[in-house]
Enzyme design. Structure first.
Site, PDB file in Angstrom:
ATOM      1  N   ASN A   9     -23.018 -19.970  24.696  1.00 12.45           N
ATOM      2  CA  ASN A   9     -22.429 -19.357  25.900  1.00 12.45           C
ATOM      3  C   ASN A   9     -22.512 -17.851  25.699  1.00 12.45           C
ATOM      4  OD1 ASN A   9     -20.973 -18.598  28.132  1.00 12.45           O
ATOM      5  ND2 ASN A   9     -18.977 -18.940  27.163  1.00 12.45           N
ATOM      6  N   TRP A  10     -23.449 -17.248  26.391  1.00 14.53           N
ATOM      7  CA  TRP A  10     -23.702 -15.815  26.153  1.00 14.53           C
ATOM      8  C   TRP A  10     -22.712 -14.909  26.869  1.00 14.53           C
ATOM      9  CZ3 TRP A  10     -29.705 -14.683  26.069  1.00 14.53           C
ATOM     10  CH2 TRP A  10     -30.231 -15.242  24.897  1.00 14.53           C
ATOM     11  N   LYS A  11     -21.832 -15.475  27.667  1.00 15.10           N
ATOM     12  CA  LYS A  11     -20.863 -14.668  28.422  1.00 15.10           C
ATOM     13  C   LYS A  11     -21.598 -13.530  29.132  1.00 15.10           C
ATOM     14  CE  LYS A  11     -17.558 -15.846  24.821  1.00 15.10           C
ATOM     15  NZ  LYS A  11     -16.145 -16.144  24.818  1.00 15.10           N
ATOM     16  N   HIS A  97     -14.488 -22.722  32.253  1.00 13.68           N
ATOM     17  CA  HIS A  97     -14.269 -22.004  30.991  1.00 13.68           C
ATOM     18  C   HIS A  97     -12.919 -21.287  31.059  1.00 13.68           C
ATOM     19  CE1 HIS A  97     -14.787 -19.107  27.735  1.00 13.68           C
ATOM     20  NE2 HIS A  97     -15.710 -19.941  27.265  1.00 13.68           N
ATOM     21  N   GLU A  99     -12.056 -18.438  30.267  1.00 12.95           N
ATOM     22  CA  GLU A  99     -12.112 -17.060  30.782  1.00 12.95           C
ATOM     23  C   GLU A  99     -12.144 -17.064  32.314  1.00 12.95           C
ATOM     24  OE1 GLU A  99     -15.420 -15.772  28.355  1.00 12.95           O
ATOM     25  OE2 GLU A  99     -14.144 -15.912  26.587  1.00 12.95           O
ATOM     26  N   GLU A 169     -12.039 -26.788  24.052  1.00 13.72           N
ATOM     27  CA  GLU A 169     -11.983 -25.418  23.549  1.00 13.72           C
ATOM     28  C   GLU A 169     -10.541 -24.925  23.545  1.00 13.72           C
ATOM     29  OE1 GLU A 169     -15.903 -23.203  24.028  1.00 13.72           O
ATOM     30  OE2 GLU A 169     -14.849 -22.973  25.904  1.00 13.72           O
ATOM     31  N   GLY A 175     -13.166 -16.630  20.701  1.00 15.68           N
ATOM     32  CA  GLY A 175     -13.408 -15.205  20.478  1.00 15.68           C
ATOM     33  C   GLY A 175     -12.386 -14.544  19.578  1.00 15.68           C
ATOM     34  N   SER A 214     -14.773 -20.118  18.141  1.00 17.85           N
ATOM     35  CA  SER A 214     -15.147 -19.463  16.885  1.00 17.85           C
ATOM     36  C   SER A 214     -15.944 -20.372  15.952  1.00 17.85           C
ATOM     37  CB  SER A 214     -13.908 -18.894  16.184  1.00 17.85           C
ATOM     38  OG  SER A 214     -13.266 -17.941  17.018  1.00 17.85           O
ATOM     39  N   GLY A 235     -19.820 -19.227  21.538  1.00 19.98           N
ATOM     40  CA  GLY A 235     -19.897 -17.930  22.199  1.00 19.98           C
ATOM     41  C   GLY A 235     -20.561 -16.905  21.301  1.00 19.98           C
ATOM     42  N   GLY A 236     -19.747 -16.100  20.631  1.00 19.86           N
ATOM     43  CA  GLY A 236     -20.241 -14.967  19.835  1.00 19.86           C
ATOM     44  C   GLY A 236     -21.417 -15.307  18.934  1.00 19.86           C
TER      45      GLY A 236
HETATM   46  C1  PEP Z   1     -16.869 -19.731  24.218  1.00 17.13           C
HETATM   47  O1  PEP Z   1     -17.250 -18.711  24.787  1.00 17.13           O
HETATM   48  O2  PEP Z   1     -16.778 -20.808  24.841  1.00 17.13           O
HETATM   49  C2  PEP Z   1     -16.524 -19.658  22.801  1.00 17.13           C
HETATM   50  C3  PEP Z   1     -16.174 -20.745  22.160  1.00 17.13           C
HETATM   51  O3  PEP Z   1     -16.591 -18.417  22.238  1.00 17.13           O
HETATM   52  P1  PEP Z   1     -16.516 -18.091  20.655  1.00 17.13           P
HETATM   53  O4  PEP Z   1     -17.479 -19.024  19.972  1.00 17.13           O
HETATM   54  O5  PEP Z   1     -16.947 -16.657  20.555  1.00 17.13           O
HETATM   55  O6  PEP Z   1     -15.118 -18.342  20.226  1.00 17.13           O
END
Ligand code: PEP
Length: 253
Positions: A9-11, A97, A99, A169, A175, A214, A235-236
């Site tokens: 997930n590149w956000k 999501h 966010e 999640e 994040g 994470s 994500g990251g």
């Molecule tokens: C996400 O964006 O769904 C996510 C899990 O981010 P991260 O891996 O950075 O926690």
């Protein structure tokens, strides 16, 4: 056996041209690294889809969007329909999501509309659910996730297991660098599976349930080894090619 799904997930990171270079690099890396046991999906900003689609055509990499309108078309300035995302190259779409729930006030009814829009428009929704830290502290994590699933999947029918992906999640782990323990991820994966069994019967055995929060190379092995963790929503770490591939390599064979 469910094929592990390693979904990035590149956000709101990277430009289309940076993404093109990233993707060409990934395809090169894949020539020397065998991850044919997993399905690779990158959920990228919508502006990137049509640019990346020709690059990943006929490869093992699929693309996804990060949000979709609940409407099929109409006077909804700024929104993108499932049909538009599919035409631009998406096969999957992240829906609900945390966010989006937090910053755009998406509730379960809207998330349900987006799940249906995906299914009617030819996208596989990656439905995100997960509790806030305060809800976990209060022991309400299971009830929260069941409430989210009940709302988002009310009246939603599937004809095969591949029509739906669920991502558990925990919001406090997204994040933040804090990760749920593998045992906690499994426990919640089992809660999701049990809900899906009640809703979809035997089809639930084939629905992929991802863990997100994470996930990184150092914890992926342990998380992905769990019975009800069928992949990751990352994500990251998915923005760094070596980390994304290292997570893919950690999936069981
Ligand atoms: C996400 O964006 O769904 C996510 C899990 O981010 P991260 O891996 O950075 O926690």
């Amino acid at each position: 056996m469910r094929t592990p799904l390693i979904a990035g997930n590149w956000k709101m990171y990277t430009t289309p041209s940076e993404a093109s270079a990233w993707m060409r690099g990934l395809l090169e890396d894949l020539q020397s690294q065998d991850v044919s046991n997993v399905e690779l999906v990158l959920n990228v900003p919508a502006t990137h889809l049509a640019v990346l689609a020709p690059i990943v055509a006929d490869t093992a990499v699929a693309l996804g969007g990060q949000d979709v309108s609940a409407h099929a078309e109409g006077a909804y300035t700024g929104e993108l329909s499932a049909e538009m995302l599919v035409d631009a190259g998406a096969r999957y779409c992240v829906v609900g999501h945390s966010e989006r729930r937090q910053y755009h006030h998406e509730d379960d009814a809207l998330v349900r509309g987006k799940v249906l829009a995906c299914m009617n428009g030819g996208l596989v929704p990656i439905l995100c659910v997960g509790e806030l830290e305060s809800e976990r502290d209060a022991g309400e994590h299971e009830a929260t996730v069941i409430r989210q699933l009940t709302g988002a999947l009310d009246g939603v029918e599937i004809s095969k297991s591949e029509d739906l992906v669920v991502a558990y999640e925990p919001v406090w782990a997204i994040g933040t660098g804090k990760t749920a323990t593998a045992d906690d991820a499994q426990a919640m994966g089992a809660v999701v599976r049990s809900f899906l069994k009640g809703r979809y019967g035997p089809l639930a055995d084939g629905i992929r349930i991802l863990y997100g929060g994470s996930m990184k190379p150092s914890n992926a092995d342990e998380l992905l080894a769990k019975a009800d963790v069928d992949g990751g929503l990352i994500g990251g770490a998915s923005l760094k090619r070596d980390q994304y591939l290292a997570i893919a390599a950690a999936a069981p064979r």
